[in-house]
Enzyme design. Structure first.
Site, PDB file in Angstrom:
ATOM      1  N   ASP A   1      32.943  52.366  29.412  1.00 33.03           N
ATOM      2  CA  ASP A   1      32.189  51.126  29.496  1.00 33.03           C
ATOM      3  C   ASP A   1      32.379  50.322  28.203  1.00 33.03           C
ATOM      4  OD1 ASP A   1      30.270  49.118  29.608  1.00 33.03           O
ATOM      5  OD2 ASP A   1      28.780  50.402  30.584  1.00 33.03           O
TER       6      ASP A   1
ATOM      7  N   TYR B   1      28.665  32.287  34.982  1.00 29.72           N
ATOM      8  CA  TYR B   1      29.982  32.919  34.810  1.00 29.72           C
ATOM      9  C   TYR B   1      30.917  31.989  34.035  1.00 29.72           C
ATOM     10  CZ  TYR B   1      34.670  34.421  36.380  1.00 29.72           C
ATOM     11  OH  TYR B   1      35.992  34.788  36.439  1.00 29.72           O
TER      12      TYR B   1
ATOM     13  N   ARG C   1      40.391  23.880  47.192  1.00 27.98           N
ATOM     14  CA  ARG C   1      40.747  24.826  46.133  1.00 27.98           C
ATOM     15  C   ARG C   1      42.269  25.005  46.143  1.00 27.98           C
ATOM     16  NH1 ARG C   1      36.123  24.261  45.474  1.00 27.98           N
ATOM     17  NH2 ARG C   1      34.481  25.740  44.949  1.00 27.98           N
TER      18      ARG C   1
END
Ligand code: NAD
Length: 327
Positions: free
Chosen positions: A50, A149, A220
């Protein structure tokens, strides 16, 4: 032999990058929270760890790697990023990874570090018109990403560029625009539009129906994984720091993307538009700077990339039909 570290090697782009670097003759260490879901990677070492933990980051970045690719992030498609339900995790997890990685790369004397930012950092106000979105690199400010984000990506690209300015650490920053292809998440909520579309079409009976979030008129562009990696490798070999877009300029509506998947599958399906998380109204890559700085741009057409992706996902869908259903 050149040494490379790929962070996020258990993920979609990282997994493909490990293979590419091995093909190019690198010694490669991969690191991720998890093993790769779909293939056995040819990495020389793979550490399950991690990167939010500084002890792990010190263990992973324990030498002056020639190249570090920092792709690890808490991320997913619109269903993960735009609902707002994961905002705190996305910001905390990804920023912690990047803070740890920048500092340890400096301490270990890493020679060059690549960071994958995202087109999600571009301001929402430039992406309201689906036919004329603006995503040139210099249009990033005044900043107004439409998701946390995107804000984290903007923070972290600035972080790496600050390490370059203050410590002379060689960095390269790219802003990816919707990368897709085989061996990416295709179900479970973190999948992105091309994979979701291929799965829905593959699962539907001819003459049936698929669901699309929104009116399908949002635009997109999508870049096939091999082209993305070509751009990343060229950026790493050149002198330009970035940030630079790595994406396709072949803009389509989501309805057109669905139509393409149907054509590839040879199925006629009707589309049911339902409410869902959408993101900005329009987005397309602007490759002017890419062409100028790398003397290169992606050439593969969306149809070709979707054909390869559909072929992989339709086999997954077939295989899933015989999966044991837990009681
Ligand atoms: P992915 O989710 O498949 O891969 C990211 C990997 O990071 C995952 O395997 C995940 O397990 C790993 N990870 C997350 N937290 C970690 C932690 N704490 N420690 C170690 N590993 C951790 O995503 P991807 O599509 O391969 O994207 C790679 C990078 O490119 C990400 O930074 C993403 O934000 C960026 N990006 C991707 C796209 C795209 O369309 N795929 C677009 C823009 C930017």
């Amino acid at each position: 032999m050149k040494t490379a570290l790929v962070c996020g090697a258990g993920g979609f782009i990282g997994g493909h990058l490990v293979k590419r670097l091995k093909d190019e003759g690198y010694w490669v260490r991969g690191v991720d929270l998890k093993a790769h879901e779909f293939s056995k990677l040819p990495a020389d070492e793979f550490i399950i760890g991690d990167l939010r933990e500084q002890t792990i980051v010190r263990r992973v970045v324990d030498r002056p790697f020639d190249e570090v690719y920092q792709l690890a992030a808490d991320m997913g498609g619109a269903g993960y990023i735009f609902t707002g339900n994961h905002d705190a995790d996305v910001m905390h997890n990804s920023a912690t990874i990047n803070l740890n990685m920048a500092e340890q790369a400096r301490l270990a004397g890493v020679k060059k570090l690549f960071y994958s930012s995202s087109a999600c950092m571009y301001p929402a106000y430039n992406q309201e018109d689906p036919d004329n979105p603006k995503c040139s690199e210099e249009s990033a400010y005044p900043a107004a990403p439409d998701s946390e984000y995107g804000w984290e990506k903007l923070f972290s690209e600035r972080l790496y560029l600050a390490y370059n300015r203050n410590y002379g650490m060689e960095v390269r920053v790219a802003r990816f625009h919707n990368i897709f292809g085989p061996q990416g998440t295709w179900r479970g909520g973190k999948e992105k539009a091309p994979a979701a579309m291929c799965r829905k079409v593959a699962e539907a009976e001819n003459g049936g129906e698929i669901e699309i979030w929104g009116d399908g008129k949002q635009t997109r562009s999508f870049l096939y994984i091999d082209e993305c990696l070509e751009g990343v490798r060229r950026l790493m070999q050149g002198n330009f720091l970035g940030p630079v877009n790595i994406g396709s300029e072949e803009m389509v509506t989501i309805n057109q993307l669905a139509g393409l998947a149907m054509e590839i599958a040879g199925k006629k399906l009707s589309i049911k538009h339902i409410d869902g998380p959408l993101g900005v109204r329009g987005r397309n890559s602007d490759n002017k700077l890419l062409r100028e700085k790398l003397a290169w741009e992606p050439a593969m057409r969306l149809r070709e990339g979707m054909t390869r992706t559909y072929s992989w996902i339709s086999k997954k869908v077939e295989a899933a039909k015989t999966e044991e259903v837990p009681a």
